[in-house]
Design an enzyme around this catalytic site. Structure first.
Site, PDB file in Angstrom:
ATOM      1  N   ASP A   1      27.503  31.120  29.863  1.00 33.76           N
ATOM      2  CA  ASP A   1      27.753  30.230  28.483  1.00 33.76           C
ATOM      3  C   ASP A   1      26.282  30.241  27.551  1.00 33.76           C
ATOM      4  OD1 ASP A   1      28.947  28.665  26.975  1.00 33.76           O
ATOM      5  OD2 ASP A   1      28.999  26.803  28.247  1.00 33.76           O
TER       6      ASP A   1
ATOM      7  N   HIS B   1      27.491  37.153  21.519  1.00 40.12           N
ATOM      8  CA  HIS B   1      28.161  37.863  22.376  1.00 40.12           C
ATOM      9  C   HIS B   1      27.798  39.257  22.626  1.00 40.12           C
ATOM     10  CE1 HIS B   1      31.017  34.642  22.366  1.00 40.12           C
ATOM     11  NE2 HIS B   1      31.469  34.682  21.016  1.00 40.12           N
TER      12      HIS B   1
ATOM     13  N   LEU C   1      28.798  47.412  44.385  1.00 39.58           N
ATOM     14  CA  LEU C   1      29.194  46.187  43.889  1.00 39.58           C
ATOM     15  C   LEU C   1      30.544  46.192  43.552  1.00 39.58           C
ATOM     16  CD1 LEU C   1      28.043  43.267  42.776  1.00 39.58           C
ATOM     17  CD2 LEU C   1      27.711  44.657  40.593  1.00 39.58           C
TER      18      LEU C   1
HETATM   19  C1  FPP Z   1      30.607  31.428  26.161  1.00 40.39           C
HETATM   20  O1  FPP Z   1      29.482  31.536  25.075  1.00 40.39           O
HETATM   21  C2  FPP Z   1      30.783  33.067  26.225  1.00 40.39           C
HETATM   22  C3  FPP Z   1      31.987  33.633  25.829  1.00 40.39           C
HETATM   23  C4  FPP Z   1      33.477  32.676  25.467  1.00 40.39           C
HETATM   24  C5  FPP Z   1      32.253  34.995  25.866  1.00 40.39           C
HETATM   25  C6  FPP Z   1      31.543  35.763  27.121  1.00 40.39           C
HETATM   26  C7  FPP Z   1      31.666  37.245  27.061  1.00 40.39           C
HETATM   27  C8  FPP Z   1      30.729  38.005  27.090  1.00 40.39           C
HETATM   28  C9  FPP Z   1      29.242  37.689  27.518  1.00 40.39           C
HETATM   29  C10 FPP Z   1      31.257  39.411  26.941  1.00 40.39           C
HETATM   30  C11 FPP Z   1      31.180  40.102  28.218  1.00 40.39           C
HETATM   31  C12 FPP Z   1      31.845  41.243  27.950  1.00 40.39           C
HETATM   32  C13 FPP Z   1      32.526  41.778  29.178  1.00 40.39           C
HETATM   33  C14 FPP Z   1      33.287  43.148  29.056  1.00 40.39           C
HETATM   34  C15 FPP Z   1      32.705  41.091  30.535  1.00 40.39           C
HETATM   35  P1  FPP Z   1      30.147  30.408  23.879  1.00 40.39           P
HETATM   36  O2  FPP Z   1      30.348  31.435  22.946  1.00 40.39           O
HETATM   37  O3  FPP Z   1      30.997  29.377  24.254  1.00 40.39           O
HETATM   38  O4  FPP Z   1      28.683  29.849  23.642  1.00 40.39           O
HETATM   39  P2  FPP Z   1      28.485  28.374  22.995  1.00 40.39           P
HETATM   40  O5  FPP Z   1      28.730  27.252  23.891  1.00 40.39           O
HETATM   41  O6  FPP Z   1      26.908  28.314  22.832  1.00 40.39           O
HETATM   42  O7  FPP Z   1      29.305  28.331  21.703  1.00 40.39           O
END
Ligand code: FPP
Length: 248
Positions: free
Chosen positions: A21, A38, A132
């Protein structure tokens, strides 16, 4: 270059699950578009996978796209799907070389058929790896998973008396993985957000204010050291030498 000393952890979790997050806030702090967050989060995931292989963690589950994430604006959804497609296309060979066995948890059938195809071929390519085991939770929800398990049980006409906690677990998406020992959530939020509801019943939770793109190898080590100092009782009581009946 001298060999790097392997780190010795007093207690290593076999299975780490992560709610990644804070990508949006990471980008906002830098006046960048959310997608930059992201992408930075994806870059960081690469570091965390490497660190898990290095430390000897056997199972890693990452919450990347929840059943609730469909409520986000369409351009963000499209961007996240593109990231997944890119990772599966461009990075799968490197993951394969590292010995990562990739698995998907969640509703696959609701994803674009092209993405489904990429996921399935990545699973097939890496299925014999055992360094893993990595579960990517994509279109995953804990409640949805429990409903899915119930449907499977009914469809397969399983006798009610054959259902217990162990056999129920066999119908979950995670049936090939042990329950997580440690669940990490970054960015300071302290909620489970529908992640591994059944499986995390006795997990140790670790909440950190660090935003996901900044949660690197050192931060993971800190979380594992913290886990090593916890006393896991699984509902029992402290096991004192003076009172063996305390064992939980
Ligand atoms: C939450 O941060 C994150 C997500 C909803 C997306 C997580 C995805 C990735 C890190 C990409 C991973 C990729 C693969 C292929 C597994 P948020 O957007 O809710 O952040 P915020 O709360 O600060 O707005």
């Amino acid at each position: 270059m001298a060999d790097i000393e392997p780190i010795s952890f007093e207690r290593l979790p076999a299975h780490i699950a992560i709610i990644m997050d804070g990508n949006g806030r990471w980008a906002e702090k830098r006046h960048l578009p959310r997608m930059a967050g992201h992408r930075a989060g994806t870059e960081n995931l690469r570091n965390i996978i490497k660190a898990c292989v290095e430390f000897g963690v056997k199972y890693l589950t990452v919450y990347a796209f929840s059943t609730e994430n469909w409520k986000r604006p369409q351009d963000e959804i499209d961007g996240l799907m593109r990231i997944l497609a890119d990772v599966l296309e461009k990075e799968i060979e490197e993951l394969h070389q590292q010995g990562v066995c990739l698995r998907h948890i969640g509703r696959l059938e609701k994803l674009d058929p092209k993405i489904q195809e990429k996921i399935n071929s990545a699973i097939k390519l890496t299925k014999n790896n055992d360094q893993l085991f990595m579960n990517i939770a994509w279109n995953y929800g804990g409640r949805d998973e429990i409903i899915y398990a119930v449907h499977q049980i009914i469809e397969q006409q399983i006798e009610p008396k054959q259902i217990n906690e162990e056999t129920f677990s066999d119908f979950l998406y995670t049936h090939q993985s042990p329950d997580p020992d440690l669940v990490i959530r970054t960015s300071g939020e302290m909620r489970t957000s529908n992640f591994l509801l059944w499986q995390s019943a006795y997990s140790e939770w670790y909440f950190t204010p660090v935003l996901w793109p900044d949660f690197g190898r050192e931060e993971l080590m800190e979380a594992i050291f913290d886990f090593g100092n916890r006393e896991r009782r699984f509902g029992g009581r402290k096991n004192k030498d003076s009172d063996k009946s305390y064992a939980g």
